[in-house]
Design an enzyme around this catalytic site. Structure first.
Site, PDB file in Angstrom:
ATOM      1  N   HIS A 201     -18.040  -9.281 -45.985  1.00 25.13           N
ATOM      2  CA  HIS A 201     -16.753  -9.470 -46.033  1.00 25.13           C
ATOM      3  C   HIS A 201     -15.874  -9.444 -44.813  1.00 25.13           C
ATOM      4  CE1 HIS A 201     -12.723  -9.717 -48.070  1.00 25.13           C
ATOM      5  NE2 HIS A 201     -12.255  -8.944 -46.891  1.00 25.13           N
ATOM      6  N   GLU A 202     -15.835  -8.315 -44.007  1.00 24.87           N
ATOM      7  CA  GLU A 202     -15.100  -7.993 -42.725  1.00 24.87           C
ATOM      8  C   GLU A 202     -15.621  -8.708 -41.640  1.00 24.87           C
ATOM      9  OE1 GLU A 202     -12.365  -6.607 -42.925  1.00 24.87           O
ATOM     10  OE2 GLU A 202     -12.725  -5.627 -44.829  1.00 24.87           O
TER      11      GLU A 202
ATOM     12  N   HIS B  29     -14.272 -12.271 -41.609  1.00 24.99           N
ATOM     13  CA  HIS B  29     -12.785 -12.129 -41.051  1.00 24.99           C
ATOM     14  C   HIS B  29     -13.104 -12.463 -39.519  1.00 24.99           C
ATOM     15  CE1 HIS B  29     -10.362 -11.599 -44.441  1.00 24.99           C
ATOM     16  NE2 HIS B  29     -10.698 -10.247 -44.457  1.00 24.99           N
TER      17      HIS B  29
ATOM     18  N   GLU C  87      -8.714 -13.682 -48.024  1.00 26.65           N
ATOM     19  CA  GLU C  87      -9.357 -12.838 -48.507  1.00 26.65           C
ATOM     20  C   GLU C  87     -10.369 -13.287 -49.515  1.00 26.65           C
ATOM     21  OE1 GLU C  87      -9.624  -9.635 -47.867  1.00 26.65           O
ATOM     22  OE2 GLU C  87      -7.944  -9.642 -46.332  1.00 26.65           O
TER      23      GLU C  87
END
Length: 299
Positions: A140-141, A144, A215
């Site tokens: 997930h990070e 980003h 997100e």
């Protein structure tokens, strides 16, 4: 930009529309200031300087604020191993790796691009998640980082910064100034302040909506990269539940970094309305991950 993270046209289109609305709001705001005869150049220069500082120093600011420390592969071999594997899968450069000594279970990624990125996890999340759950969070990070979300959110926040500074400018320097044509009327400073407050409020809501979209996009991209959405869902549930056990004082100290975090630093039920949140509701994130699991034919 080279990356194997799966695109999400639906969320991307919503983010584009939100950015367009922010840009349109900026044009209208500047036009209103010019029409009112306000010399906004000083405010714009100050805001531009702060924007550049935030853009180029976002990684250092975030690490300093959270007390994060860069760690070598020798100091954190398992963490580096997970990030090495994910970066190879995503075909992207490896970011710097850091650990913050905090019991708040969380993680964040920052940096203006892939070459200047850093991924930081807290000691709290390392203690609470197993390797597969942590891999889901890290994917997930890294999404980003791959999608330059920090740069996008920094630019998106510019209008709110200008409006906030303009409000203070009106309060401290021009609140009592009347129209220059001698016909009286409302004080120019008061008009500027009202316009600035309205613009700030609208830009705040749009920026928060953009943050929620990114997100959801990162959840989707990370889950598709690992092909294990259930592990990311498990991490979300576990972290959200653990937040209720963290002292309120610690949560308040971490709250200013919610826009960076994997999950907001707040106990369930303690957040403001979803309209003001930087993150989608937990139920929305879990529902999306469940849909991805169904698409992949996995539970």
């Amino acid at each position: 930009m080279r990356t194997r993270f799966a695109p999400d046209r639906g969320l991307t289109s919503r983010m584009v529309v939100t950015m367009f609305l922010l840009g349109l709001l900026y044009v209208v705001f500047v036009g209103a200031l010019v029409a009112l005869g306000v010399r906004a150049l000083t405010v714009l220069l100050i805001a531009g300087g702060l924007l550049l500082a935030q853009y180029f120093l976002s990684d250092r600011i975030a690490l300093y604020g959270m007390g994060g420390r860069e760690v070598s592969p020798r100091e954190a071999p398992e963490l580096h191993g997970l990030i090495d594997r994910l970066c190879a899968m995503a075909d992207m450069p490896k970011p710097r790796v850091a650990i913050a000594d905090s019991d708040v279970p969380n993680a964040f990624a920052t940096g203006r691009d892939q070459k200047h990125a850093v991924v930081c996890v807290t000691t709290g999340i390392l203690r609470r998640l197993d390797a597969r759950e942590l891999e889901g969070v890290l994917a997930h990070e890294l999404s980003h980082v791959a999608h330059r979300d920090v740069a996008v959110m920094t630019i998106a926040s510019f209008l709110g910064l200008v409006a906030g500074l303009m409000t203070r400018f009106a309060l401290y320097s021009g609140l009592g100034a009347r129209r220059s044509d001698g016909q009286g009327g409302l004080p120019i400073g008061l008009i500027v302040m009202v316009v600035s407050v309205v613009v700030y409020a609208v830009s705040f809501l749009l920026t928060r909506a953009l943050s929620r979209y990114r997100e959801l996009s990162a959840d989707r991209a990370g889950a598709l990269l690992t092909q294990r959405p259930s592990e990311l869902a498990s991490a979300l549930v576990k972290i959200s539940g653990e937040m209720a056990r963290i002292p309120t004082r610690d949560l308040r100290e971490a709250a200013p970094f919610n826009a960076f975090y994997f999950a907001p630093a707040a106990a369930p039920g303690a957040t403001l309305a979803n309209l003001f949140s930087t993150h989608p509701p937990l139920e929305r994130r879990l529902r999306q991950l469940s849909e991805i699991s169904a698409q992949l034919g996995r539970g």
